[in-house]
Motif scaffolding. Structure first.
Motif, PDB file in Angstrom:
ATOM      1  N   ARG A 277      -8.347  18.366   2.727  1.00  0.00           N
ATOM      2  CA  ARG A 277      -7.602  17.268   2.105  1.00  0.00           C
ATOM      3  C   ARG A 277      -8.299  15.942   2.412  1.00  0.00           C
ATOM      4  NH1 ARG A 277      -2.028  19.422   4.664  1.00  0.00           N
ATOM      5  NH2 ARG A 277      -3.269  18.903   6.488  1.00  0.00           N
ATOM      6  N   ASP A 278      -8.149  14.995   1.496  1.00  0.00           N
ATOM      7  CA  ASP A 278      -8.859  13.726   1.600  1.00  0.00           C
ATOM      8  C   ASP A 278      -8.202  12.834   2.664  1.00  0.00           C
ATOM      9  OD1 ASP A 278     -10.782  11.781   0.681  1.00  0.00           O
ATOM     10  OD2 ASP A 278      -9.066  10.721  -0.183  1.00  0.00           O
ATOM     11  N   VAL A 279      -8.966  12.473   3.671  1.00  0.00           N
ATOM     12  CA  VAL A 279      -8.406  11.712   4.793  1.00  0.00           C
ATOM     13  C   VAL A 279      -7.962  10.323   4.345  1.00  0.00           C
ATOM     14  CG1 VAL A 279      -8.941  10.659   7.024  1.00  0.00           C
ATOM     15  CG2 VAL A 279      -9.640  13.003   6.561  1.00  0.00           C
ATOM     16  N   LEU A 280      -8.758   9.660   3.502  1.00  0.00           N
ATOM     17  CA  LEU A 280      -8.386   8.314   3.040  1.00  0.00           C
ATOM     18  C   LEU A 280      -7.024   8.352   2.335  1.00  0.00           C
ATOM     19  CD1 LEU A 280      -8.915   5.342   2.467  1.00  0.00           C
ATOM     20  CD2 LEU A 280     -10.211   6.015   0.451  1.00  0.00           C
ATOM     21  N   SER A 281      -6.860   9.307   1.433  1.00  0.00           N
ATOM     22  CA  SER A 281      -5.590   9.387   0.707  1.00  0.00           C
ATOM     23  C   SER A 281      -4.438   9.650   1.664  1.00  0.00           C
ATOM     24  CB  SER A 281      -5.648  10.498  -0.340  1.00  0.00           C
ATOM     25  OG  SER A 281      -6.782  10.338  -1.159  1.00  0.00           O
ATOM     26  N   ARG A 282      -4.708  10.455   2.667  1.00  0.00           N
ATOM     27  CA  ARG A 282      -3.647  10.766   3.626  1.00  0.00           C
ATOM     28  C   ARG A 282      -3.317   9.552   4.488  1.00  0.00           C
ATOM     29  NH1 ARG A 282      -1.999  15.750   3.986  1.00  0.00           N
ATOM     30  NH2 ARG A 282      -1.517  15.874   6.201  1.00  0.00           N
ATOM     31  N   VAL A 283      -4.337   8.772   4.833  1.00  0.00           N
ATOM     32  CA  VAL A 283      -4.061   7.553   5.604  1.00  0.00           C
ATOM     33  C   VAL A 283      -3.203   6.606   4.772  1.00  0.00           C
ATOM     34  CG1 VAL A 283      -5.121   5.480   6.582  1.00  0.00           C
ATOM     35  CG2 VAL A 283      -6.103   7.713   7.080  1.00  0.00           C
ATOM     36  N   ILE A 284      -3.536   6.492   3.476  1.00  0.00           N
ATOM     37  CA  ILE A 284      -2.772   5.585   2.609  1.00  0.00           C
ATOM     38  C   ILE A 284      -1.318   6.055   2.508  1.00  0.00           C
ATOM     39  CG2 ILE A 284      -2.506   4.840   0.216  1.00  0.00           C
ATOM     40  CD1 ILE A 284      -5.575   4.792   0.039  1.00  0.00           C
ATOM     41  N   TYR A 285      -1.129   7.332   2.261  1.00  0.00           N
ATOM     42  CA  TYR A 285       0.231   7.858   2.166  1.00  0.00           C
ATOM     43  C   TYR A 285       0.948   7.799   3.523  1.00  0.00           C
ATOM     44  CZ  TYR A 285       0.450   9.554  -2.628  1.00  0.00           C
ATOM     45  OH  TYR A 285       0.535   9.631  -3.996  1.00  0.00           O
TER      46      TYR A 285
ATOM     47  N   ASP B 149      -5.005  13.479  -4.404  1.00  0.00           N
ATOM     48  CA  ASP B 149      -3.688  13.942  -4.000  1.00  0.00           C
ATOM     49  C   ASP B 149      -3.742  14.255  -2.497  1.00  0.00           C
ATOM     50  OD1 ASP B 149      -1.458  15.385  -3.342  1.00  0.00           O
ATOM     51  OD2 ASP B 149      -1.511  16.688  -5.103  1.00  0.00           O
ATOM     52  N   PRO B 150      -2.882  13.621  -1.688  1.00  0.00           N
ATOM     53  CA  PRO B 150      -3.027  13.777  -0.231  1.00  0.00           C
ATOM     54  C   PRO B 150      -2.698  15.189   0.259  1.00  0.00           C
ATOM     55  CG  PRO B 150      -1.006  12.629  -0.765  1.00  0.00           C
ATOM     56  CD  PRO B 150      -1.765  12.761  -2.047  1.00  0.00           C
ATOM     57  N   THR B 151      -2.017  15.987  -0.568  1.00  0.00           N
ATOM     58  CA  THR B 151      -1.693  17.337  -0.102  1.00  0.00           C
ATOM     59  C   THR B 151      -2.559  18.385  -0.791  1.00  0.00           C
ATOM     60  OG1 THR B 151       0.017  17.602  -1.778  1.00  0.00           O
ATOM     61  CG2 THR B 151       0.712  16.687   0.329  1.00  0.00           C
ATOM     62  N   ARG B 152      -3.431  17.956  -1.676  1.00  0.00           N
ATOM     63  CA  ARG B 152      -4.290  18.896  -2.417  1.00  0.00           C
ATOM     64  C   ARG B 152      -5.356  19.459  -1.477  1.00  0.00           C
ATOM     65  NH1 ARG B 152      -3.832  22.061  -6.523  1.00  0.00           N
ATOM     66  NH2 ARG B 152      -5.649  23.343  -6.125  1.00  0.00           N
ATOM     67  N   GLN B 153      -5.372  20.776  -1.340  1.00  0.00           N
ATOM     68  CA  GLN B 153      -6.337  21.383  -0.432  1.00  0.00           C
ATOM     69  C   GLN B 153      -7.559  21.884  -1.181  1.00  0.00           C
ATOM     70  OE1 GLN B 153      -4.099  24.562   1.082  1.00  0.00           O
ATOM     71  NE2 GLN B 153      -2.516  23.249   1.950  1.00  0.00           N
ATOM     72  N   ALA B 154      -8.643  21.961  -0.458  1.00  0.00           N
ATOM     73  CA  ALA B 154      -9.846  22.572  -1.006  1.00  0.00           C
ATOM     74  C   ALA B 154     -10.531  23.252   0.162  1.00  0.00           C
ATOM     75  CB  ALA B 154     -10.752  21.532  -1.637  1.00  0.00           C
ATOM     76  N   LEU B 155     -10.151  24.518   0.395  1.00  0.00           N
ATOM     77  CA  LEU B 155     -10.669  25.196   1.587  1.00  0.00           C
ATOM     78  C   LEU B 155     -12.193  25.211   1.601  1.00  0.00           C
ATOM     79  CD1 LEU B 155      -8.275  28.233   2.140  1.00  0.00           C
ATOM     80  CD2 LEU B 155      -8.361  26.053   3.321  1.00  0.00           C
ATOM     81  N   ARG B 156     -12.778  25.258   0.401  1.00  0.00           N
ATOM     82  CA  ARG B 156     -14.241  25.336   0.376  1.00  0.00           C
ATOM     83  C   ARG B 156     -14.888  24.002   0.716  1.00  0.00           C
ATOM     84  NH1 ARG B 156     -12.253  29.209  -2.821  1.00  0.00           N
ATOM     85  NH2 ARG B 156     -13.051  31.274  -2.325  1.00  0.00           N
TER      86      ARG B 156
ATOM     87  N   VAL C 110       0.844  -1.201   0.000  1.00  0.00           N
ATOM     88  CA  VAL C 110       0.000   0.000   0.000  1.00  0.00           C
ATOM     89  C   VAL C 110       0.879   1.251   0.000  1.00  0.00           C
ATOM     90  CG1 VAL C 110      -1.558   1.378   1.429  1.00  0.00           C
ATOM     91  CG2 VAL C 110      -2.023  -1.042   1.064  1.00  0.00           C
ATOM     92  N   ALA C 111       1.925   1.214   0.812  1.00  0.00           N
ATOM     93  CA  ALA C 111       2.801   2.379   0.895  1.00  0.00           C
ATOM     94  C   ALA C 111       3.471   2.643  -0.446  1.00  0.00           C
ATOM     95  CB  ALA C 111       3.855   2.159   1.984  1.00  0.00           C
ATOM     96  N   VAL C 112       3.961   1.555  -1.076  1.00  0.00           N
ATOM     97  CA  VAL C 112       4.647   1.725  -2.358  1.00  0.00           C
ATOM     98  C   VAL C 112       3.664   2.182  -3.429  1.00  0.00           C
ATOM     99  CG1 VAL C 112       5.869   0.514  -4.206  1.00  0.00           C
ATOM    100  CG2 VAL C 112       6.450   0.079  -1.804  1.00  0.00           C
ATOM    101  N   ALA C 113       2.479   1.582  -3.432  1.00  0.00           N
ATOM    102  CA  ALA C 113       1.521   1.856  -4.497  1.00  0.00           C
ATOM    103  C   ALA C 113       0.596   3.023  -4.171  1.00  0.00           C
ATOM    104  CB  ALA C 113       0.696   0.600  -4.772  1.00  0.00           C
ATOM    105  N   ALA C 114       0.945   3.786  -3.140  1.00  0.00           N
ATOM    106  CA  ALA C 114       0.051   4.871  -2.694  1.00  0.00           C
ATOM    107  C   ALA C 114      -0.414   5.776  -3.841  1.00  0.00           C
ATOM    108  CB  ALA C 114       0.735   5.685  -1.604  1.00  0.00           C
ATOM    109  N   PRO C 115       0.481   6.179  -4.756  1.00  0.00           N
ATOM    110  CA  PRO C 115       0.020   7.078  -5.819  1.00  0.00           C
ATOM    111  C   PRO C 115      -1.102   6.488  -6.663  1.00  0.00           C
ATOM    112  CG  PRO C 115       2.409   6.983  -5.746  1.00  0.00           C
ATOM    113  CD  PRO C 115       1.917   5.928  -4.823  1.00  0.00           C
ATOM    114  N   TRP C 116      -1.139   5.154  -6.818  1.00  0.00           N
ATOM    115  CA  TRP C 116      -2.189   4.551  -7.637  1.00  0.00           C
ATOM    116  C   TRP C 116      -3.423   4.230  -6.794  1.00  0.00           C
ATOM    117  CZ3 TRP C 116       2.994   3.232  -7.979  1.00  0.00           C
ATOM    118  CH2 TRP C 116       3.625   3.673  -9.166  1.00  0.00           C
ATOM    119  N   LEU C 117      -3.214   3.974  -5.508  1.00  0.00           N
ATOM    120  CA  LEU C 117      -4.334   3.577  -4.654  1.00  0.00           C
ATOM    121  C   LEU C 117      -5.124   4.774  -4.148  1.00  0.00           C
ATOM    122  CD1 LEU C 117      -2.724   0.759  -2.485  1.00  0.00           C
ATOM    123  CD2 LEU C 117      -4.511   0.517  -4.216  1.00  0.00           C
TER     124      LEU C 117
END
Lengths: 529, 307, 306
Positions: C93-101, C61-68, C50-57
């Motif tokens: 930011r998306d919590v799932l993506s951040r957990v994966i990363y 984007d785990p750092t992409r913000q959307a204040l709105r 999961v860690a290695v394949a994080a970009p595909w899983l």
């Protein structure tokens, strides 16, 4: 020339903003959160109380009681109430009589203060002009070694010809002397008691002339103060004030909602709906008498390039930060002068967001992807880390290679001293004097704490405005300085926030824009049935 | 008695050296971590002010000289004056000691009182649902990160269920969550050790004999097993008490508990060297004394260990 | 107690027998334990994948913000029409993506700390056991001092000196772990050394290094694997604890402890920010440390104590 007029004229705009009833309802409706809060009282009962005690929860503990040994906001909340200043700045932002009943300027440099008669220290000793003289001189006495020794550097000498008169001679004309006396360093301490007990004993058992007396302190837990029955400004509206230290936000709010405390400080905007949605609590805010800015180390390329700095400013979507991250609890600044201060230019529009133009200026400025670092603390100012990350994202969107690094407070303090910041860092410049001189010029002047950029014209104007008593000239000077500022951005101003407090509805109290916590009779009242 | 002494003397020496090492490391790390003075002064204080305050605090002297003063004073029980509070460091630490002792003792008693009976029951009812549930929970308690257990406790029991306050010190309700959080690991360990110790004893011949003779099961368990399993249980319990104090650092931070752990963290951030030195020194002494006591217990109770 | 170096499931046999494990392990049980241990390893491998394949899983984007779109609760269809299965954080930011990363930080720091700490601890432990005498005393006194130190305070101090970064975290966590390897290997070496064959080789002129490499290392390898597995769990938890205290990896790199820290202020209004990374962390810690227990039962009965 009567001195009070000077600042009175300048500070006509009231800064205090109360959250209106309408806003409250809007907030509650938007979330549908009403009545979900634990321990909510019925509105009718919640509006009044029988309590004779005010419990205040603040985000950090007190460290010292000797007012000349601390400038931290947690300590100031206490020391401005244990002690009085000669001049007092009220929540309306204006200067009012304190231990001095009136003051006059004779010529350019001689100030005469009439000292309030019949005032007693908490131990019963009488207060005289000699105390005031001794107290002010104590601040710069090298044998005492206070932490406020540089506050009164404009003073040449002080005389107390009789118990009711104090004469202060300044080295140069100092239009802001009364304002200086109203802030830290200006708290008057008792000569006889301090000399007898010693500085340590005085710090442990402080004695002042203020509206409250010290009773007891358990570190990191609670400080108990009681009303001074003989206070010259009238006995305060409660018998006791208890200050508790609750550093975490969630518990601090929970204790308010449960009715365990009456007032909480440092209420983050994200949590306001809960306080407003609760039937028995309300929010009071004061527009901060200063700005939250990213200060810039203009000596480090590419930050020595005005075009790059302009792009940094243009790429920040301040509206989004104010509206989303701060839930509307702030305003977008228009330059280096805070709204509410002298010479704030109401005609100047707020700082602009224009990512396209930002890209253009980066191109023109020859920016080639050099790393630009924001060094942020966590909680030095409210929202500092989230704002850093948000701004980092916005900068990346226009092609700036931005990086965020987290610093501890003490590292920040050290970098501040060594002037060794890598790029940008958070600063919350405030004018303790209600004037650009005490804010922009104090910090950005040559040799000042944020001296990272020089501009001959800017320096010339700043110096001239400091020692001028001609307000027309000063206004013109600050207007031109603002223009230079907006080309070079020694700071990138981000927001002028509200500082919000949560209160029980029965507490009638107005916050002070400069973080004092005013409990004197004119400002604090509990509504009783 | 001579044997006990010969067993103890080198350990005592090692313990003393360990305390000295700990104090030295904390001294060096704190000095390297930065200067407390900029935190004490307003941001626009001039350089001369900073040098003056450094001199006043004795921070302008060379490090070896400072270290010498520190050691000489520490030997006399004097840890210097707190930079942040302007009071003797020991007095500051003493002021926070009560809260930590209150929390630590409660957590420990809670752990021992719950864990020993649970471990016993688990062993007697081996492979029953009770055993599985108890050991499952012990597993969680032993492996879950302390701070997240605390956060979960705050979320579920304080915020959602509104049973306890979220933090701070006060009556027993304030104590419940932090004590449970702090005690979770100890509780889990003690329960598991008790269970295996009891199982071990239950397998022994004399228990079987006793059973064969028709002595009631619970009597067998209580009499024999507790007597024979006491040593490992006491050991693990004592050890857990030693680590509890260290664990207080995180728990106190999560629950804003005004104890030594939180004081120590705050003091590191404030670069309040004397307070950090004093707190770490005391904590190390307590830990080493407890280990020492366990060694002693072993030495006295189990003559084989003396060799 | 993540701050003290020893974890009780890991007491060296001579001093603190861990009685939690059963005394004997029969054939059927051994097979079951082996299956469990395999499953545990599979979990770690999956986590690594999961860690290695994080970009595909990761769905976002785990750092992409959307204040709105900040503080959005877990939803299948957020404002932008895409799923936010575990919600968004205070910057949108998306919590799932951040957990994966976040698995990357945990594993990189955890594994590196285990390798560094293991190498250091093994070397010191073998040296102490093999040389004995003064060397042994010095190393064991160091170990005592280390254990007496409230470790989290030392970690905060060191990070204050060096600044928070991947290498600093790895060094700090490795430092916290070496004692466990050292003590266990020392006692094993002591046992091995007492056997005649080591002395015999020594007497025949075999060099110390040769003896260690040829005869001691192979014999202690299984213990080393067991300890390393248990240490991995501890290292992951310690990294998360330091991140939780605000001393971890710099933003915006997601780490589980850092996410729990960031979500703490929103525990009441946006519980998902802290809770999901916390649950994943807890699961990882439990599975990895349990795998260590199973391995110990299988590979190295001596570690269980008598």
């Amino acid at each position: 020339m009567p001195l009070t007029r000077f600042t009175l004229e300048a500070l006509t705009e009231a800064m205090m903003i109360q959250v209106t009833r309408r806003e409250l309802l809007k907030g509650a409706a938007a979330l549908g959160a009403a009545a979900t809060a634990p321990g909510a009282l019925t509105p009718a009962r919640a509006q009044t109380t029988q309590k004779r005690e005010l419990v205040v929860a603040q985000g950090g503990d007190i460290s010292k009681f000797d007012p000349h040994f601390s400038t931290s906001s947690n300590d100031i909340r206490v020391s401005f109430n244990l002690f009085d200043n000669l001049v007092s700045r009220h929540p309306d932002g204006k200067l009012h009589p304190g231990l001095a009943t009136e003051w006059k300027l004779h010529g350019q440099t001689q100030w005469t203060f009439k000292v309030r008669p019949g005032v007693k220290w908490h131990n019963g000793d009488p207060f005289t002009a000699a105390d005031a003289k001794w107290s002010l001189e104590r601040t710069w006495d090298p044998k005492v070694g206070t932490r406020v020794s540089t506050v009164f550097t404009t003073i040449d000498r002080i005389e107390a010809p009789d118990p009711a008169t104090l004469v202060v001679h300044t080295k140069k004309p100092d239009p802001l002397l009364p304002a200086r006396l109203a802030f830290y360093g200006g708290q008057i301490v008792p000569q006889k008691y301090v000399e007898k007990a010693g500085n340590d004993e005085f710090n442990a058992k402080p004695i002042g002339t203020g509206p409250v007396r010290f009773v007891s302190w358990t570190k990191d837990d609670r400080l108990v103060l009681e009303a001074n029955p003989d206070y010259w400004g009238g006995r305060i509206d409660v018998d006791r004030i208890v200050l508790r230290s609750i550093p975490e936000t969630a518990p601090r709010i929970a204790s308010l909602l449960k009715g365990e405390v009456d007032v909480i400080t440092q209420l983050p905007p994200d949590q306001e709906e809960r306080v407003m949605g609760n039937a028995s609590t309300k929010v009071e805010g004061a527009l901060y008498a200063g700005l939250y800015v990213l200060a810039v180390n203009g000596k480090r390329p590419p930050l020595d390039n005005p075009l790059v700095k302009q792009a940094l400013s243009l790429a920040i979507d301040r509206q989004a930060i104010v509206k989303e991250l701060w839930r509307g609890r702030g305003i977008v600044p228009n330059g280096p002068i805070a709204k509410g201060d002298n010479h704030f230019d109401a005609k100047l529009g707020p700082l602009v967001y224009n990512p396209g133009e930002a890209r253009e200026r980066l191109r023109k400025g020859g920016y080639r992807g050099e790393e630009i670092v924001i060094e942020t603390t966590v909680g030095y100012t409210a929202n500092d880390k989230p704002m850093s990350e948000a701004i980092q994202g916005m900068w990346r969107d226009v092609g700036i290679n931005a990086k965020v690094e987290v610093l501890e407070y003490s590292v920040r303090a050290q970098k501040n001293r060594d002037k060794s910041f890598k790029g940008l860092w958070w600063s919350d410049p405030t004018s303790t004097l209600g004037d650009p001189d005490g804010m922009m010029w104090r910090l950005l002047s040559p040799g000042g704490p944020q001296d990272y950029w020089r501009h001959p014209r800017f320096d010339e104007l700043g110096e001239a405005a400091r020692f001028s008593v001609d307000e027309k000239f000063r206004a013109e000077a600050y207007r031109e300085m603002t223009k230079i500022f907006l080309e070079h951005f020694p700071w990138v101003p981000v927001i002028q926030p509200y500082e919000d407090y949560g209160l029980q509805k029965y507490v009638e109290w107005t916050p002070n824009p400069n973080q004092q916590f005013e409990v004197r009779r004119f400002n604090l009242k509990l509504r009783r049935a | 008695m001579r044997g006990v002494f010969r067993f103890l003397a080198p350990r005592l020496l090692r313990a003393l050296i360990a305390v000295w090492l700990v104090s030295t490391v904390v001294f060096v790390v704190m000095r390297l971590s930065g200067d407390p003075v900029p935190l004490l002064l307003p941001p626009d204080a001039p350089r001369s002010e900073i040098f003056r305050v450094r001199r006043e605090l004795g921070l302008d002297r060379p490090l070896p000289a400072q270290y010498g003063v520190f050691l000489a004073n520490a030997l006399r029980g004097d840890f210097g004056r707190s930079i942040h509070f302007r009071e003797p460091a020991f007095a500051v630490v003493r002021g926070y000691l009560g809260a930590t002792v209150e929390l630590g003792l409660t957590a420990f008693l809670l752990a021992a009182i719950v864990a020993v009976p649970v471990g016993l029951l688990s062993a007697v009812k081996r492979n029953s649902p009770i055993d599985h549930v108890a050991m499952g929970m012990a597993l969680v308690g032993q492996s879950a990160p302390t701070f997240f257990l605390g956060i979960l406790g705050i979320l579920l029991l304080a915020l959602k269920a509104d049973l306890f306050p979220t933090g701070g010190r006060g009556d027993w309700t304030h104590l419940a969550l932090p004590a449970l959080t702090l005690g979770a690991f100890a509780m889990a360990s003690i329960a598991r050790v008790t269970r295996s110790a009891v199982l071990e004893v239950l397998r022994a011949d004399y228990i079987r004999t006793a059973r064969a003779k028709g002595v009631a099961e619970w009597l067998v368990v209580v009499k024999h097993t507790l007597k024979n399993a006491a040593l490992p249980i006491v050991t693990i319990t004592g050890l857990q008490f030693g680590t509890l104090l260290g664990g207080a650092v995180v728990t106190e931070t999560v629950f804003a508990w005004p104890g030594i752990g939180r004081l120590a963290i705050q003091s590191i951030y404030n670069r309040d060297y004397p307070v950090v030195q004093c707190a770490v020194f005391l904590s190390a002494i307590v830990f080493i004394m407890i280990n020492f006591a366990i060694d002693l217990l072993y030495g006295v109770l189990d003559p084989r260990a003396r060799r | 107690m993540t701050e003290r170096a020893p974890s009780t499931s890991l007491r060296p046999p001579t001093e603190f027998p861990d009685l939690a494990a059963p005394a004997t392990i029969s054939g059927a049980r051994a097979r079951r334990t082996a299956r469990l241990a395999t499953a545990g390893f599979a979990f770690v491998l999956v986590l690594g994948a999961v860690a290695v394949a994080a970009p595909w899983l990761a769905p976002h984007d785990p750092t992409r913000q959307a204040l709105r779109g900040r503080l959005t609760a877990p939803t299948l269809e957020a404002a932008d029409g895409r799923a936010r299965l575990l919600g968004t954080d205070h910057l949108g930011r998306d919590v799932l993506s951040r957990v994966i990363y976040g698995a990357r930080v945990s594993l990189v720091v955890g594994v590196a700390a285990v390798v560094v700490g293991g190498a250091l601890g093994a070397a010191l432990g073998i040296a102490a056991g093999f040389r004995g005498g003064f060397t042994d005393s010095v190393i064991m006194t160091l170990a005592d001092a280390q254990l007496a130190f409230p470790f989290i305070l030392l970690a905060i101090g060191i990070i204050a000196v060096l600044g928070p970064s991947f290498p600093t975290l790895i060094v700090v966590i490795a430092l916290s772990g070496w004692v466990n390897y050292a003590r266990i290997l020392r006692s094993q070496v002591l046992v091995l050394r007492s056997r005649e064959f080591v002395d015999a080789i020594h007497a025949l002129g075999g060099s110390a290094l040769r003896v260690i490499a040829r005869h001691i290392l192979p014999n202690v390898l299984s213990s080393l694997v067991v300890v390393a597995t248990l240490e991995l769990a501890r290292a992951i938890v310690l990294e998360a604890t330091l991140s939780f205290l605000g001393l971890g990896i710099q933003p915006p790199t997601p780490s589980w402890g850092g996410m729990i820290h960031e979500g703490r202020e929103y525990l009441d209004s946006a519980w998902w920010i802290s809770t999901f990374p916390g649950l994943v962390l807890m699961l990882t810690s439990i599975v990895v440390s349990r795998t260590g227990d199973w391995l110990r039962d299988l590979l190295d009965p001596t570690l269980r104590g008598e």
